[in-house]
Design a protein around this motif. Structure first.
Motif: not given
Length: 119
Positions: A31-59
């Motif tokens: 459904s559209r609601n499932q796809l919207l939930a996946a889009l929000i989840l994907e945004a969270g994954l993108l935020v985690q990836a960017v922050i995780g990679i930046v912190l990894m470089i500094q670590r």
């Protein structure tokens, strides 16, 4: 990595996997609601990836950097691939594929937590 965000992503992935499984059992397409939930989840994954990679470089500690980045990229691609496949499949199994992608997402994020912690 942001610990609480990673656990939130795991919980959201599993919840979406259950929702998609119910949809597959009910012989429904994603459904559209499932796809919207996946889009929000994907945004969270993108935020985690960017922050995780930046912190990894500094670590300063040793970790599997290539594996860590690879898991982030895979996590981003798997959910998109599952969503697109779910939309393209006109049968009830579109939701089934979507559910498997969401469950895989939870495992990938759990593995990222392990890699970050040195496990």
């Amino acid at each position: 990595m942001i610990g609480w965000l990673a656990w939130l992503l795991i919980a959201a992935s599993l919840a979406l996997a259950v929702w998609c499984t119910v949809g597959a059992v009910m012989k429904a397409r994603p459904s559209r609601n499932q796809l919207l939930a996946a889009l929000i989840l994907e945004a969270g994954l993108l935020v985690q990836a960017v922050i995780g990679i930046v912190l990894m470089i500094q670590r300063a500690t040793e970790m599997e950097r290539f594996v860590f980045v690879g898991y982030h990229v895979t996590a981003l691609v798997v959910l998109l691939g599952g969503a697109f496949w779910g939309i393209a499949d006109r049968s009830r199994w579109g939701n089934g594929v979507f559910a498997i992608a969401c469950a895989t997402e939870a495992v990938l994020v759990l593995r990222l937590i392990q890699i970050w912690g040195g496990g």
